[in-house]
Scaffold this motif. Structure first.
Motif, PDB file in Angstrom:
ATOM      1  N   CYS A 115       0.836  -1.212   0.000  1.00 11.84           N
ATOM      2  CA  CYS A 115       0.000   0.000   0.000  1.00 11.84           C
ATOM      3  C   CYS A 115       0.863   1.251   0.000  1.00 11.84           C
ATOM      4  O   CYS A 115       0.551   2.230  -0.696  1.00 11.84           O
ATOM      5  CB  CYS A 115      -0.927   0.010   1.216  1.00 11.84           C
ATOM      6  SG  CYS A 115      -2.214  -1.234   1.135  1.00 11.84           S
ATOM      7  N   GLU A 119       0.590   4.143  -2.805  1.00 13.86           N
ATOM      8  CA  GLU A 119      -0.004   5.424  -2.432  1.00 13.86           C
ATOM      9  C   GLU A 119       1.000   6.547  -2.222  1.00 13.86           C
ATOM     10  O   GLU A 119       0.620   7.710  -2.152  1.00 13.86           O
ATOM     11  CB  GLU A 119      -0.830   5.245  -1.148  1.00 13.86           C
ATOM     12  CG  GLU A 119      -1.981   4.275  -1.315  1.00 13.86           C
ATOM     13  CD  GLU A 119      -2.649   3.904  -0.008  1.00 13.86           C
ATOM     14  OE1 GLU A 119      -2.237   4.441   1.046  1.00 13.86           O
ATOM     15  OE2 GLU A 119      -3.573   3.078  -0.038  1.00 13.86           O
ATOM     16  N   ASN A 120       2.268   6.231  -2.107  1.00 11.45           N
ATOM     17  CA  ASN A 120       3.278   7.230  -1.787  1.00 11.45           C
ATOM     18  C   ASN A 120       3.620   8.070  -3.011  1.00 11.45           C
ATOM     19  O   ASN A 120       3.798   7.542  -4.106  1.00 11.45           O
ATOM     20  CB  ASN A 120       4.545   6.535  -1.269  1.00 11.45           C
ATOM     21  CG  ASN A 120       5.625   7.524  -0.922  1.00 11.45           C
ATOM     22  OD1 ASN A 120       5.445   8.368  -0.055  1.00 11.45           O
ATOM     23  ND2 ASN A 120       6.738   7.438  -1.613  1.00 11.45           N
TER      24      ASN A 120
END
Length: 139
Positions: A115, A119-120
């Motif tokens: 994740c 998402e970064n």
């Protein structure tokens, strides 16, 4: 470069402002070995300075697992070699980076790596990206 992990399966990473790039970058803690310093002492010193973590005292020499051969600097700007190590770490104090270093340590649970990568939006250093992708594939 150190690839530190806590006893509860979290990776110790840093957000560091890189002046030549003029941006923040996510990486693993890393540093140079001082003249006459052995690898374990250098890893422990750099971890303490940059993050407030240190090699786990309860594991002794087993806290540090270096790859057998050093590699070259990823920047290509120097001829220094980089020794990659896997380190088991524990929190011992507050971080004390040099005044010119802008470093923010943080912990990333290994289970959250996929994740985090998805998402970064902060750039991740090449070596850190490769390691995180390897952890993301472990299921």
């Amino acid at each position: 470069m150190h690839r530190p992990q806590t006893p509860d399966s979290r990776l110790l990473l840093i957000r560091e402002f890189r002046y030549p790039l003029n941006s923040w970058c996510i990486a693993f803690p890393a540093g140079l070995v001082d003249p006459g310093e052995d690898l374990a002492a250098a890893v422990d010193r750099e971890l303490r300075e940059e993050t407030g973590y240190a090699l786990r005292a309860d594991l002794g020499a087993a806290a540090l697992d270096p790859l057998p051969q050093a590699g070259f600097s990823s920047t290509g700007l120097t001829d220094e070699t980089v020794q990659v190590v896997f380190a088991q770490v524990e929190r011992v104090a507050d971080a004390q980076p040099e005044p010119s270093e802008l470093i923010e340590p943080f912990l990333l649970p290994i289970a959250d790596v996929p994740c985090f990568l998805a998402e970064n939006d902060t750039p991740i250093g090449t070596r850190a990206q490769l390691v995180l992708e390897a952890f993301a594939r472990r299921r």
